[in-house]
Write a protein that holds these residues in place. Structure first.
Motif, PDB file in Angstrom:
ATOM      1  N   UNK A 103       0.849  -1.202   0.000  1.00 60.36           N
ATOM      2  CA  UNK A 103       0.000   0.000   0.000  1.00 60.36           C
ATOM      3  C   UNK A 103       0.878   1.243   0.000  1.00 60.36           C
ATOM      4  N   UNK A 104       0.482   2.226  -0.796  1.00 61.92           N
ATOM      5  CA  UNK A 104       1.186   3.492  -0.841  1.00 61.92           C
ATOM      6  C   UNK A 104       1.256   4.108   0.555  1.00 61.92           C
ATOM      7  N   UNK A 105       2.406   4.702   0.883  1.00 58.08           N
ATOM      8  CA  UNK A 105       2.611   5.239   2.225  1.00 58.08           C
ATOM      9  C   UNK A 105       1.588   6.276   2.614  1.00 58.08           C
ATOM     10  N   UNK A 106       1.224   7.156   1.672  1.00 57.76           N
ATOM     11  CA  UNK A 106       0.241   8.187   1.994  1.00 57.76           C
ATOM     12  C   UNK A 106      -1.136   7.588   2.251  1.00 57.76           C
ATOM     13  N   UNK A 107      -1.473   6.571   1.465  1.00 60.37           N
ATOM     14  CA  UNK A 107      -2.757   5.905   1.666  1.00 60.37           C
ATOM     15  C   UNK A 107      -2.795   5.224   3.030  1.00 60.37           C
ATOM     16  N   UNK A 108      -1.694   4.568   3.381  1.00 67.09           N
ATOM     17  CA  UNK A 108      -1.622   3.893   4.677  1.00 67.09           C
ATOM     18  C   UNK A 108      -1.751   4.899   5.817  1.00 67.09           C
ATOM     19  N   UNK A 109      -1.041   6.011   5.715  1.00 68.73           N
ATOM     20  CA  UNK A 109      -1.132   7.026   6.754  1.00 68.73           C
ATOM     21  C   UNK A 109      -2.541   7.596   6.838  1.00 68.73           C
ATOM     22  N   UNK A 110      -3.171   7.753   5.675  1.00 69.12           N
ATOM     23  CA  UNK A 110      -4.540   8.247   5.667  1.00 69.12           C
ATOM     24  C   UNK A 110      -5.489   7.299   6.359  1.00 69.12           C
ATOM     25  N   UNK A 111      -5.315   5.997   6.118  1.00 66.93           N
ATOM     26  CA  UNK A 111      -6.166   4.997   6.779  1.00 66.93           C
ATOM     27  C   UNK A 111      -5.906   4.967   8.282  1.00 66.93           C
ATOM     28  N   UNK A 112      -4.652   5.136   8.662  1.00 62.24           N
ATOM     29  CA  UNK A 112      -4.319   5.162  10.087  1.00 62.24           C
ATOM     30  C   UNK A 112      -4.936   6.377  10.773  1.00 62.24           C
ATOM     31  N   UNK A 113      -4.887   7.518  10.067  1.00 56.46           N
ATOM     32  CA  UNK A 113      -5.491   8.725  10.616  1.00 56.46           C
ATOM     33  C   UNK A 113      -6.998   8.556  10.763  1.00 56.46           C
ATOM     34  N   UNK A 114      -7.631   7.996   9.748  1.00 56.80           N
ATOM     35  CA  UNK A 114      -9.082   7.774   9.795  1.00 56.80           C
ATOM     36  C   UNK A 114      -9.444   6.860  10.962  1.00 56.80           C
ATOM     37  N   UNK A 115      -8.677   5.780  11.129  1.00 48.69           N
ATOM     38  CA  UNK A 115      -8.957   4.847  12.221  1.00 48.69           C
ATOM     39  C   UNK A 115      -8.778   5.521  13.582  1.00 48.69           C
ATOM     40  N   UNK A 116      -7.740   6.342  13.711  1.00 49.49           N
ATOM     41  CA  UNK A 116      -7.501   7.039  14.974  1.00 49.49           C
ATOM     42  C   UNK A 116      -8.613   8.036  15.267  1.00 49.49           C
ATOM     43  N   UNK A 117      -9.053   8.760  14.241  1.00 45.24           N
ATOM     44  CA  UNK A 117     -10.135   9.732  14.416  1.00 45.24           C
ATOM     45  C   UNK A 117     -11.414   9.027  14.851  1.00 45.24           C
ATOM     46  N   UNK A 118     -11.750   7.935  14.188  1.00 40.55           N
ATOM     47  CA  UNK A 118     -12.986   7.231  14.524  1.00 40.55           C
ATOM     48  C   UNK A 118     -12.909   6.586  15.907  1.00 40.55           C
ATOM     49  N   UNK A 119     -11.733   6.091  16.270  1.00 39.86           N
ATOM     50  CA  UNK A 119     -11.582   5.531  17.607  1.00 39.86           C
ATOM     51  C   UNK A 119     -11.831   6.573  18.678  1.00 39.86           C
ATOM     52  N   UNK A 120     -11.266   7.743  18.500  1.00 42.65           N
ATOM     53  CA  UNK A 120     -11.481   8.829  19.472  1.00 42.65           C
ATOM     54  C   UNK A 120     -12.915   9.319  19.414  1.00 42.65           C
ATOM     55  N   UNK A 121     -13.474   9.409  18.211  1.00 42.32           N
ATOM     56  CA  UNK A 121     -14.838   9.897  18.045  1.00 42.32           C
ATOM     57  C   UNK A 121     -15.839   8.976  18.743  1.00 42.32           C
ATOM     58  N   UNK A 122     -15.645   7.685  18.652  1.00 42.35           N
ATOM     59  CA  UNK A 122     -16.555   6.751  19.320  1.00 42.35           C
ATOM     60  C   UNK A 122     -16.508   6.930  20.829  1.00 42.35           C
ATOM     61  N   UNK A 123     -15.314   7.115  21.360  1.00 41.46           N
ATOM     62  CA  UNK A 123     -15.181   7.327  22.800  1.00 41.46           C
ATOM     63  C   UNK A 123     -15.872   8.589  23.263  1.00 41.46           C
ATOM     64  N   UNK A 124     -15.668   9.676  22.526  1.00 38.47           N
ATOM     65  CA  UNK A 124     -16.312  10.945  22.881  1.00 38.47           C
ATOM     66  C   UNK A 124     -17.831  10.817  22.795  1.00 38.47           C
ATOM     67  N   UNK A 125     -18.308  10.259  21.685  1.00 36.56           N
ATOM     68  CA  UNK A 125     -19.749  10.185  21.459  1.00 36.56           C
ATOM     69  C   UNK A 125     -20.451   9.323  22.501  1.00 36.56           C
ATOM     70  N   UNK A 126     -19.779   8.288  22.982  1.00 36.57           N
ATOM     71  CA  UNK A 126     -20.417   7.421  23.981  1.00 36.57           C
ATOM     72  C   UNK A 126     -20.621   8.145  25.308  1.00 36.57           C
ATOM     73  N   UNK A 127     -19.846   9.194  25.539  1.00 36.69           N
ATOM     74  CA  UNK A 127     -19.956   9.966  26.786  1.00 36.69           C
ATOM     75  C   UNK A 127     -20.736  11.260  26.570  1.00 36.69           C
ATOM     76  N   UNK A 128     -20.391  11.991  25.515  1.00 39.65           N
ATOM     77  CA  UNK A 128     -20.950  13.330  25.298  1.00 39.65           C
ATOM     78  C   UNK A 128     -21.999  13.391  24.194  1.00 39.65           C
ATOM     79  N   UNK A 129     -22.148  12.308  23.455  1.00 41.84           N
ATOM     80  CA  UNK A 129     -23.070  12.309  22.330  1.00 41.84           C
ATOM     81  C   UNK A 129     -22.376  12.676  21.027  1.00 41.84           C
ATOM     82  N   UNK A 130     -23.060  12.414  19.934  1.00 43.89           N
ATOM     83  CA  UNK A 130     -22.490  12.694  18.620  1.00 43.89           C
ATOM     84  C   UNK A 130     -22.348  14.192  18.353  1.00 43.89           C
TER      85      UNK A 130
END
Length: 208
Positions: free
Chosen positions: A1-28
């Motif tokens: 996988x292209x390095x930029x694509x991989x970094x983009x997927x990692x960023x997306x996964x990190x954002x969604x992981x944090x977003x799920x945690x926030x939303x479960x406490x504070x809402x969407x």
């Protein structure tokens, strides 16, 4: 996988992981692209490029939470054959998922459902669909157990699934609001007693 694509997927996964945690406490509504970028120390433009709007971020968060729920509760239950034991695995798996704080605010969907239940739109529809799928899965699991002759004749799949879901929801609500972990023991015991009382073979749930 292209390095930029991989970094983009990692960023997306990190954002969604944090977003799920926030939303479960504070809402969407507690989510914002700027907040997530700041907390994860990534560029705001990079986060925006992957989601485009707050609503798209919310929808992606719901979809990600759904996958987490499937991995934590549903897929392990399907490792056993249809019947009473699979039904019990779904119930017990839900208790373990909520009690173990897979999401810091307890059940993700219980939290965001209360936030969006009276607000029409795409986010509400996504949350409602996820909850409807869970209720339908429980109902089908009861139906399978009935067809296999493992539950007493005349059991209403819809009614029993509703009761089991209600016990789970009550345990999550009491635990989150009152910091009362014993609510899960009460719910688990009630679920197990109900299934044992209806099981045609009393040994099916021994040892649970």
């Amino acid at each position: 996988m292209d390095g930029r694509v991989l970094r983009g997927e990692q960023t997306r996964a990190a954002v969604l992981g944090r977003a799920m945690g926030i939303a479960s406490v504070e809402g969407l509504e507690g989510l914002s692209i700027g907040r997530l970028a700041a907390e994860l120390e990534v560029s705001k433009s990079g986060v925006f490029a992957r989601f485009g709007s707050k609503e798209e971020l919310q929808l992606a968060t719901v979809a990600a939470a759904r996958e987490v729920f499937l991995d934590a509760v549903v897929r392990p239950a399907f490792e056993v054959p249809p019947g009473v034991r699979r039904l019990w695995r779904l119930c017990d798996g839900w208790v373990v998922y909520s009690r173990g704080r897979v999401f810091p605010g307890g059940c993700f969907f219980a939290s965001v459902a209360a936030e969006f239940d009276a607000r029409p739109g795409r986010v509400r529809d996504a949350v409602a669909a996820a909850l409807a799928d869970w209720a339908g899965l429980l109902e089908r699991a009861v139906g399978d157990a009935c067809q296999l002759g493992q539950l007493e004749a005349g059991v209403s799949a819809r009614q029993l699934a509703f009761e089991l879901e209600a016990l789970a929801s009550a345990a999550n609500a009491r635990s989150v609001l009152h910091d009362d972990d014993s609510a899960y023991d009460l719910a688990r015991s009630a679920m197990l007693d109900r299934l044992r009382a209806l099981a045609t073979e009393k040994g099916l749930l021994e040892g649970e």
